[in-house]
Design a protein around this motif. Structure first.
Motif, mmCIF file in Angstrom:
data_model
loop_
_atom_site.group_PDB
_atom_site.id
_atom_site.type_symbol
_atom_site.label_atom_id
_atom_site.label_comp_id
_atom_site.label_asym_id
_atom_site.label_seq_id
_atom_site.Cartn_x
_atom_site.Cartn_y
_atom_site.Cartn_z
ATOM 1 N N THR A 1 44.123 -29.066 7.919
ATOM 2 C CA THR A 1 42.955 -28.603 8.655
ATOM 3 C C THR A 1 43.240 -28.665 10.140
ATOM 4 N N GLU A 2 42.499 -27.899 10.899
ATOM 5 C CA GLU A 2 42.615 -27.956 12.350
ATOM 6 C C GLU A 2 41.677 -29.049 12.851
ATOM 7 N N ALA A 3 42.078 -29.738 13.891
ATOM 8 C CA ALA A 3 41.286 -30.855 14.398
ATOM 9 C C ALA A 3 40.008 -30.396 15.093
ATOM 10 N N VAL A 4 40.042 -29.246 15.738
ATOM 11 C CA VAL A 4 38.859 -28.732 16.433
ATOM 12 C C VAL A 4 38.615 -27.288 16.029
ATOM 13 N N ARG A 5 37.375 -26.883 16.130
ATOM 14 C CA ARG A 5 37.013 -25.504 15.797
ATOM 15 C C ARG A 5 37.469 -24.576 16.924
ATOM 16 N N PRO A 6 38.292 -23.579 16.617
ATOM 17 C CA PRO A 6 38.779 -22.681 17.663
ATOM 18 C C PRO A 6 37.669 -21.781 18.197
ATOM 19 N N ASP B 1 32.971 -17.747 14.172
ATOM 20 C CA ASP B 1 32.153 -17.352 13.027
ATOM 21 C C ASP B 1 32.859 -17.512 11.686
ATOM 22 N N SER B 2 34.134 -17.815 11.706
ATOM 23 C CA SER B 2 34.890 -17.914 10.465
ATOM 24 C C SER B 2 34.925 -19.355 9.952
ATOM 25 N N ARG B 3 34.868 -19.512 8.658
ATOM 26 C CA ARG B 3 34.984 -20.840 8.054
ATOM 27 C C ARG B 3 36.395 -21.086 7.521
ATOM 28 N N GLU B 4 37.261 -20.073 7.581
ATOM 29 C CA GLU B 4 38.614 -20.195 7.055
ATOM 30 C C GLU B 4 39.472 -21.173 7.836
ATOM 31 N N TRP B 5 39.129 -21.396 9.115
ATOM 32 C CA TRP B 5 39.923 -22.292 9.952
ATOM 33 C C TRP B 5 39.834 -23.739 9.499
ATOM 34 N N ARG B 6 38.758 -24.099 8.859
ATOM 35 C CA ARG B 6 38.491 -25.512 8.583
ATOM 36 C C ARG B 6 39.570 -26.184 7.751
ATOM 37 N N SER B 7 39.971 -25.589 6.677
ATOM 38 C CA SER B 7 41.007 -26.199 5.840
ATOM 39 C C SER B 7 41.641 -25.140 4.952
ATOM 40 N N SER B 8 42.863 -25.426 4.553
ATOM 41 C CA SER B 8 43.539 -24.524 3.619
ATOM 42 C C SER B 8 44.541 -25.316 2.797
ATOM 43 N N LEU B 9 44.732 -24.877 1.589
ATOM 44 C CA LEU B 9 45.691 -25.496 0.682
ATOM 45 C C LEU B 9 47.098 -25.209 1.192
ATOM 46 N N VAL B 10 47.914 -26.256 1.347
ATOM 47 C CA VAL B 10 49.300 -26.051 1.762
ATOM 48 C C VAL B 10 50.105 -25.564 0.567
ATOM 49 N N GLN B 11 50.054 -26.310 -0.531
ATOM 50 C CA GLN B 11 50.743 -25.891 -1.751
ATOM 51 C C GLN B 11 50.105 -26.564 -2.955
ATOM 52 N N ASP B 12 49.971 -25.819 -4.035
ATOM 53 C CA ASP B 12 49.511 -26.377 -5.307
ATOM 54 C C ASP B 12 50.745 -26.956 -5.981
ATOM 55 N N ILE B 13 51.062 -28.211 -5.666
ATOM 56 C CA ILE B 13 52.309 -28.842 -6.126
ATOM 57 C C ILE B 13 52.320 -28.989 -7.639
ATOM 58 N N TRP C 1 58.593 -36.088 -1.631
ATOM 59 C CA TRP C 1 58.345 -34.723 -1.163
ATOM 60 C C TRP C 1 58.295 -34.667 0.352
ATOM 61 N N ARG C 2 58.408 -33.446 0.900
ATOM 62 C CA ARG C 2 58.210 -33.228 2.332
ATOM 63 C C ARG C 2 57.613 -31.849 2.555
ATOM 64 N N SER C 3 57.002 -31.688 3.750
ATOM 65 C CA SER C 3 56.389 -30.412 4.097
ATOM 66 C C SER C 3 56.451 -30.198 5.595
ATOM 67 N N ASP C 4 56.636 -28.940 5.980
ATOM 68 C CA ASP C 4 56.531 -28.565 7.386
ATOM 69 C C ASP C 4 55.147 -27.995 7.680
ATOM 70 N N GLY C 5 54.243 -28.072 6.703
ATOM 71 C CA GLY C 5 52.881 -27.568 6.857
ATOM 72 C C GLY C 5 52.664 -26.200 6.244
ATOM 73 N N SER C 6 53.742 -25.590 5.744
ATOM 74 C CA SER C 6 53.610 -24.276 5.098
ATOM 75 C C SER C 6 53.896 -24.408 3.603
ATOM 76 N N GLU C 7 53.450 -23.426 2.856
ATOM 77 C CA GLU C 7 53.713 -23.434 1.408
ATOM 78 C C GLU C 7 55.220 -23.364 1.133
ATOM 79 N N ALA C 8 55.913 -22.453 1.834
ATOM 80 C CA ALA C 8 57.362 -22.292 1.627
ATOM 81 C C ALA C 8 58.150 -23.515 2.087
#
Length: 160
Positions: free
Chosen positions: A8-13, A18-30, A67-74
């Motif tokens: 998630t982003e720490a602050v609302r851009p 008006d978008s709610r997509e910024w709030r959080s997103s799935l990195v990967q369904d492990i 596991w490790r992640s750079d924040g992206s699914e790939a």
């Protein structure tokens, strides 16, 4: 999806007020499907100039592993199956010290093993070439026998 790795982003851009997509997103369904991977024990460690998030998670096949992640699914990947099979090594206690990442795990470190030898004591599985067996001519420990073969490697029983 279950309990998975999210960001998630720490602050609302301002530009996306008006978008709610910024709030959080799935990195990967492990652990794909409805089962959860339960990612936990997070720490940041710089790998080759890139900050990476290291953690434990269960993909449903290898058990709870490293596991490790750079924040992206790939860029989210299993670092290593420390306890091969479905049991899992359950790594935890991740900490950085002197530019190295340390942690505790229930693992099997077999990278030191010779998979060939001049003594004929290593056999490869006929069904899986990645599996090797260390064998002996007999099952009785002989204290007078020289088990140093090849030179510099010492074969010992659990009785020693």
């Amino acid at each position: 999806t279950g309990y998975e790795l999210w960001r998630t982003e720490a602050v609302r851009p301002i530009h996306d007020a008006d978008s709610r997509e910024w709030r959080s997103s799935l990195v990967q369904d492990i652990n794909t499907g409805s089962d959860a991977s339960h990612p936990s024990y997070f720490t940041i460690f710089n790998t080759n100039g890139t900050d990476m998030l290291y953690f434990q998670a269960d993909d449903g096949e290898t058990g709870t592993e490293f596991w490790r992640s750079d924040g992206s699914e790939a860029g989210t990947e299993l670092v290593e199956d420390l306890y091969p099979g479905g049991h899992g090594s359950d790594p935890k206690g991740f900490t950085v010290f002197n530019d190295l990442l340390y942690f505790a795990a229930d693992g099997v470190d077999n990278k030191w093993m010779l998979t060939t030898d001049e003594c004929g004591g290593v056999r490869t599985s006929s069904t899986n070439e990645d599996v090797v067996f260390v064998v002996s001519e007999d099952t009785v420990w002989q204290p007078s026998k020289n088990y140093e073969c090849p030179i510099g490697y010492y074969w010992a029983s659990t009785k020693q």
